[in-house]
Design an enzyme around this catalytic site. Sequence first.
Site, PDB file in Angstrom:
ATOM      1  N   ILE A 152       0.858  -1.175   0.000  1.00 55.49           N
ATOM      2  CA  ILE A 152       0.000   0.000   0.000  1.00 55.49           C
ATOM      3  C   ILE A 152       0.900   1.232   0.000  1.00 55.49           C
ATOM      4  O   ILE A 152       2.068   1.147   0.356  1.00 55.49           O
ATOM      5  CB  ILE A 152      -0.983   0.011   1.200  1.00 55.49           C
ATOM      6  CG1 ILE A 152      -0.253  -0.187   2.531  1.00 55.49           C
ATOM      7  CG2 ILE A 152      -2.060  -1.040   1.028  1.00 55.49           C
ATOM      8  CD1 ILE A 152      -1.174  -0.190   3.746  1.00 55.49           C
ATOM      9  N   ASP A 153       0.352   2.350  -0.425  1.00 59.83           N
ATOM     10  CA  ASP A 153       1.157   3.560  -0.578  1.00 59.83           C
ATOM     11  C   ASP A 153       1.706   4.058   0.763  1.00 59.83           C
ATOM     12  O   ASP A 153       1.172   3.746   1.829  1.00 59.83           O
ATOM     13  CB  ASP A 153       0.313   4.681  -1.200  1.00 59.83           C
ATOM     14  CG  ASP A 153      -0.159   4.339  -2.599  1.00 59.83           C
ATOM     15  OD1 ASP A 153       0.513   3.541  -3.273  1.00 59.83           O
ATOM     16  OD2 ASP A 153      -1.218   4.867  -3.006  1.00 59.83           O
TER      17      ASP A 153
END
Length: 304
Positions: free
Chosen positions: A138-139
């Site tokens: 995930i970012d």
Amino acid sequence: MNLLTFTIDQEAAPLRIDRYLAEQCPEFSRSYLQKLLKEQKVTADDKPVKANYKIQPGVQIQVEVPDMEVPDILPENIPLDILYEDDYLLVVNKPKGMVVHPAAGHTEGTLVNAVMAHCGDNLSGINGVLRPGIVHRIDKDTTGALVICKEDSVHRDLAEQLKEHSIKRRYRAVVQGNLKEDEGTIEGPIGRHPTDRKKMAINHKNGKPAVTHYKVLERFGQYTYIECRLETGRTHQIRVHMTSIGHPLLGDTVYGSSKNPFHLQGQTLHAMILGFLHPVTGEYMEFEAPLPDYFLKLLEKLRK
């Protein structure tokens, strides 16, 4: 060195070799497969091929996978918020601002550094030295649940579940504007932005299929609190899809407004629920990462 061998079916369509390998080897990232192709480690009937080579029925494909390099990424004693752990995997709640895996010029302070310290040598090596144990990511400014693999066989199984879209993923987000519908589905292939290589975009020519389902949880006039369910897991998928219908994520200065009235650190996005079949026991497991403090405080402000 590990040698992988595939024989192309007689009914196979003339697919590009890079796409074929991505389907056959879900445990490897596409960038890693491209690297092997560039280094002439992929052959068709013993002849090196490039990424644009189209497979032919009956041809034997061989992929030479080099032995794991000794990582120069160092374990760091960074606290982890562990939601679950056993001998085969662990599920962590990633904090805001933490990069998942090292990249060029950025080899410290990542989730990988932290799990290397926690797990020692017990991490899968499938995705190479920069991403030991990492199946999905995930970012940096997205928080929430992420699974880490300790064994290659576990990694392969979870990568296959990801490929088949059978892993349950529910995100919470706050978007700008008031959504017209209480729920909806956004479909649009996602690929690199045609002019800004740091961004992703709806890209009908070179994008990969992407589907996001959303449901309104609470309305605040200028903002809407939603849940997103992913069918696919493309880079920046929720951010790109919500922007494409005119509702970028609050705080997302890359895909939305450069104005940041709540002084947020990046997009308001949280990977809240993660569910999958345990690769060893076969049991369905589901984990919930509680909303982070910044998100709860933001909701309080919006409700007032």
